[in-house]
Design a protein around this motif. Structure first.
Motif, short mmCIF file in Angstrom:
data_model
loop_
_atom_site.label_atom_id
_atom_site.label_comp_id
_atom_site.label_asym_id
_atom_site.label_seq_id
_atom_site.Cartn_x
_atom_site.Cartn_y
_atom_site.Cartn_z
N LEU A 29 30.33 43.93 33.63
CA LEU A 29 30.14 45.28 34.15
C LEU A 29 31.41 46.10 34.01
CD1 LEU A 29 28.72 47.49 35.87
CD2 LEU A 29 29.53 46.27 37.89
N PHE A 30 32.54 45.53 34.39
CA PHE A 30 33.78 46.29 34.33
C PHE A 30 34.29 46.44 32.89
CE2 PHE A 30 33.70 45.37 38.82
CZ PHE A 30 34.30 46.49 39.38
N GLU A 31 33.99 45.46 32.03
CA GLU A 31 34.36 45.63 30.62
C GLU A 31 33.55 46.76 29.98
OE1 GLU A 31 34.35 42.20 28.21
OE2 GLU A 31 35.80 41.09 29.43
N MET A 32 32.26 46.83 30.31
CA MET A 32 31.44 47.93 29.79
C MET A 32 31.90 49.26 30.37
SD MET A 32 27.64 46.22 29.83
CE MET A 32 26.86 47.70 29.23
N ALA A 33 32.32 49.26 31.63
CA ALA A 33 32.81 50.49 32.25
C ALA A 33 34.07 50.98 31.55
CB ALA A 33 33.07 50.26 33.74
N ARG A 34 34.97 50.05 31.20
CA ARG A 34 36.17 50.46 30.47
C ARG A 34 35.83 50.94 29.07
NH1 ARG A 34 37.83 45.30 32.62
NH2 ARG A 34 38.94 45.60 34.59
N PHE A 35 34.79 50.36 28.47
CA PHE A 35 34.40 50.78 27.12
C PHE A 35 33.83 52.19 27.14
CE2 PHE A 35 31.13 51.18 23.84
CZ PHE A 35 31.85 50.86 22.71
N TYR A 36 32.97 52.49 28.14
CA TYR A 36 32.34 53.81 28.24
C TYR A 36 33.17 54.79 29.06
CZ TYR A 36 28.03 51.81 26.38
OH TYR A 36 27.09 51.21 25.58
N ALA A 37 34.43 54.47 29.33
CA ALA A 37 35.27 55.32 30.17
C ALA A 37 35.36 56.74 29.61
CB ALA A 37 36.66 54.71 30.29
N PRO A 38 35.48 57.76 30.49
CA PRO A 38 35.55 57.68 31.96
C PRO A 38 34.20 57.31 32.56
CG PRO A 38 35.52 59.96 31.28
CD PRO A 38 35.60 59.15 30.02
N GLU A 70 29.01 28.91 48.22
CA GLU A 70 30.11 28.84 47.26
C GLU A 70 29.94 29.86 46.14
OE1 GLU A 70 31.77 25.78 43.82
OE2 GLU A 70 30.05 25.27 45.07
N ALA A 71 28.69 30.02 45.62
CA ALA A 71 28.45 30.98 44.53
C ALA A 71 28.75 32.41 44.99
CB ALA A 71 27.01 30.86 44.04
N SER A 72 28.36 32.73 46.22
CA SER A 72 28.65 34.06 46.76
C SER A 72 30.15 34.30 46.87
CB SER A 72 27.98 34.22 48.12
OG SER A 72 28.34 35.43 48.72
N ARG A 73 30.89 33.25 47.24
CA ARG A 73 32.35 33.37 47.36
C ARG A 73 32.98 33.67 46.00
NH1 ARG A 73 35.74 31.46 51.45
NH2 ARG A 73 37.89 32.02 51.00
N ARG A 74 32.48 33.03 44.93
CA ARG A 74 33.03 33.26 43.60
C ARG A 74 32.74 34.68 43.12
NH1 ARG A 74 30.66 28.18 42.40
NH2 ARG A 74 29.11 29.26 41.14
N VAL A 75 31.55 35.18 43.40
CA VAL A 75 31.21 36.54 43.00
C VAL A 75 32.11 37.55 43.70
CG1 VAL A 75 29.39 38.30 43.06
CG2 VAL A 75 28.81 35.96 42.45
N LYS A 76 32.36 37.33 44.98
CA LYS A 76 33.24 38.24 45.73
C LYS A 76 34.65 38.22 45.14
CE LYS A 76 30.66 37.31 49.97
NZ LYS A 76 30.71 36.67 51.29
N SER A 77 35.13 37.02 44.83
CA SER A 77 36.48 36.92 44.29
C SER A 77 36.58 37.63 42.95
CB SER A 77 36.87 35.44 44.12
OG SER A 77 36.81 34.78 45.37
N GLU A 78 35.59 37.46 42.07
CA GLU A 78 35.61 38.13 40.77
C GLU A 78 35.54 39.65 40.93
OE1 GLU A 78 35.95 38.49 36.74
OE2 GLU A 78 36.11 36.66 37.93
N LEU A 79 34.73 40.12 41.87
CA LEU A 79 34.64 41.56 42.11
C LEU A 79 35.97 42.12 42.60
CD1 LEU A 79 32.85 44.10 42.28
CD2 LEU A 79 32.24 43.42 44.60
N LEU A 80 36.63 41.41 43.49
CA LEU A 80 37.92 41.88 43.99
C LEU A 80 38.97 41.89 42.89
CD1 LEU A 80 37.96 39.99 47.41
CD2 LEU A 80 37.56 42.42 47.05
N VAL A 81 38.96 40.86 42.03
CA VAL A 81 39.93 40.81 40.93
C VAL A 81 39.71 41.96 39.95
CG1 VAL A 81 40.62 39.47 38.91
CG2 VAL A 81 40.36 38.34 41.12
N GLN A 82 38.45 42.21 39.61
CA GLN A 82 38.15 43.28 38.65
C GLN A 82 38.47 44.65 39.23
OE1 GLN A 82 37.28 43.03 35.48
NE2 GLN A 82 37.29 40.80 35.55
N MET A 83 38.21 44.85 40.50
CA MET A 83 38.48 46.16 41.11
C MET A 83 39.97 46.44 41.19
SD MET A 83 35.73 46.66 44.16
CE MET A 83 36.50 48.20 44.59
N ASP A 84 40.76 45.39 41.31
CA ASP A 84 42.21 45.60 41.40
C ASP A 84 42.81 45.99 40.06
OD1 ASP A 84 44.23 45.77 43.18
OD2 ASP A 84 44.92 43.72 42.96
#
Length: 490
Positions: free
Chosen positions: A292-301, A323-337
């Motif tokens: 999602l974030f890679e596509m967002a950077r591609f179609y930026a702004p 555990e799966a929910s925890r991994r999704v949250k971590s990836e979302l936080l990393v991408q948003m940063d």
């Protein structure tokens, strides 16, 4: 001499040649050449005669080409030698120790079976000792001359896919076309699922389409729109905000505000929910977040609007957390940063703005709350806002002259924007309900459009208000105000 007949014969000769009927084409070519020759004998003007001679010469060249094709086809017609029996010619010597080749089956179209369109990744399921299945369904061993791909070759291919996936939007957009994201290295279904969530590259919803909420519009304009208009000013400490969180009761216009932001900026708008970033396969949810974030950077702004973000990134460390929910949250936080725009890239045209909306801000993780630097309260509409909402919802409906929208706006205090829309819809249907009361289905179908276009009266609104109550309680409003007083950043 009929010129139309000459033109018609030349046209038919060319058409038959294109269709492969060379014999008929040669007949027409011979006839039209003879007609032109006779026509030239009757022409006295040398200039006109020279033009006709040129046309005849061109047709002669076309005729010679058709004739050469016929001669070439005739040379292919060779009879089989008479001294060799057909059975021995067709059937070569068979070794009894070798299996014969399979008998070719009839070429019929396979039945159309609906299967999930899931591309098999070549590096995951590839077996080094087997080739794709042949006609008989058996696996054939690889010959000695065909060695499996080495690890260095696989790495080079994977690197090529990564470079291909990171193609810039300017490549392939020379003809004014919208560039297409190349999802090489990702599952095709994941890319298509996120492409469907691009609501529009211009949602066409402006600030004027949203009643009231002037303070929220002002804050969003400063956080999102102004950095696009004044890129030289929003640098350094004045960098644009990483993310904006809109907090408020349901039905107050948070999604409409996000679409208006995307329209005013002219950005690509992603509408993301929990179902978009959830998969039943282990590890695919994290890949969806990254994609999602890679596509967002591609179609930026780009504007990424995550609705009901509390369902995706709730507080970590609870006892019922998976555990799966925890991994999704971590990836979302990393991408948003890493999508802060001005932090890594001072060009606002490459900015990826994250807009989030929630009805339960107290359930959001603390790290996500820190990344969403602007936290705006979207309150219930005021008296002026309720009157504007009534005007917007009833602009296509005929109203009775006795209706005063300001009086109705006072009666619907505490109603959200969605509640007011429901009241207006129910009141506009009252006249139709009275008209069709007691009629048979045939009589209802026979009614004309003019008979149903009756004005909405004050009594219709009174009946609608008796049936539709407000959906937000005073206790809910108190919780929102308490959270904003503690964590608000407006």
């Amino acid at each position: 001499m009929n010129l139309a007949e000459i033109c018609d014969n030349a046209k038919k000769g060319r058409e038959y040649a294109l269709l492969g009927n060379y014999d008929s084409s040669m007949v027409y070519y011979q006839g039209v050449i003879q007609q032109i020759q006779r026509h030239c004998q009757s022409i006295r003007d040398p200039a006109v005669k020279g033009k006709w001679q040129q046309v005849r010469q061109e047709l002669l060249e076309e005729y010679e080409q058709v004739k050469s094709i016929v001669n070439t086809l005739e040379s292919f017609k060779m009879d089989k030698p008479a001294d060799i029996p057909v059975s021995y010619q067709d059937e070569p010597f068979r070794d009894p120790a070798v299996w014969p080749p399979p008998v070719p089956a009839e070429h019929r179209a396979p039945p159309q079976i609906k299967r999930p369109n899931r591309e098999v990744k070549p590096l995951r399921r590839e077996s080094p000792g087997l080739q794709p299945r042949g006609p008989v369904g058996r696996a054939h061993p690889i010959s000695k001359s065909e060695k499996p791909a080495s690890s260095r070759e696989r790495e080079s291919r994977a690197k090529g896919r990564d470079d291909k996936g990171k193609k810039t939007p300017q490549e392939g957009a020379g003809d004014g076309e919208i560039p297409k994201f190349d999802g090489a290295g990702y599952d095709k279904d994941l890319v298509e699922a996120l492409e469907r969530d691009i609501v529009s590259r211009n949602p066409s919803i402006h600030w004027d389409d949203i009643a009231d909420l002037e303070e929220a519009k002002k804050l969003l304009r400063e956080a999102v729109v102004l950095p696009m208009w004044m890129p030289d000013f929003f640098k350094g400490i004045r960098r644009p905000w990483k993310g904006v969180l809109m907090v408020g009761p349901p039905g107050t216009g948070k999604t409409m505000l996000a679409k208006a932001v995307a329209t005013e900026c002219g950005t690509t708008f992603f509408n993301v929910s929990s179902s978009t970033l959830t998969s039943k396969y282990r590890g695919e949810s994290e890949k969806l977040v990254r994609l999602l974030f890679e596509m967002a950077r591609f179609y930026a702004p780009t504007t990424i609007f995550i609705d009901e973000i509390d369902s995706i990134c709730s507080r970590r460390g609870t006892s019922d957390e998976h555990e799966a929910s925890r991994r999704v949250k971590s990836e979302l936080l990393v991408q948003m940063d890493g999508v802060g725009g001005a932090l890594e890239n001072d060009d606002p045209s490459k900015m990826v703005m994250v807009l989030a909306a929630t009805n339960f801000p107290w359930d959001i993780d603390e790290a996500l709350r820190r990344r969403l630097e602007k936290r705006i309260y979207i309150a219930l509409p005021t008296a002026t806002g309720r009157a504007e909402l009534l005007k917007i919802n009833l602009r296509e409906v005929e109203l009775d002259p006795d209706i005063h929208l300001e009086e109705i706006a006072e009666k619907i205090e505490g109603y959200s924007g969605a509640d007011i829309t429901n009241v207006c819809r129910d009141a506009s249907l009252m006249a139709m309900r009275r008209r069709i009361n007691g009629l048979t289905p045939e009589e209802i179908r026979a009614l004309s459009k003019e008979e149903l276009q009756m004005p909405v009266t004050k009594g219709d609104f009174e009946l609608a208000l008796k049936k539709i109550s407000k959906s937000v309680s005073a206790a809910d409003l108190e919780k929102y105000e308490k959270w904003m007083a503690e964590f608000g950043s407006a």
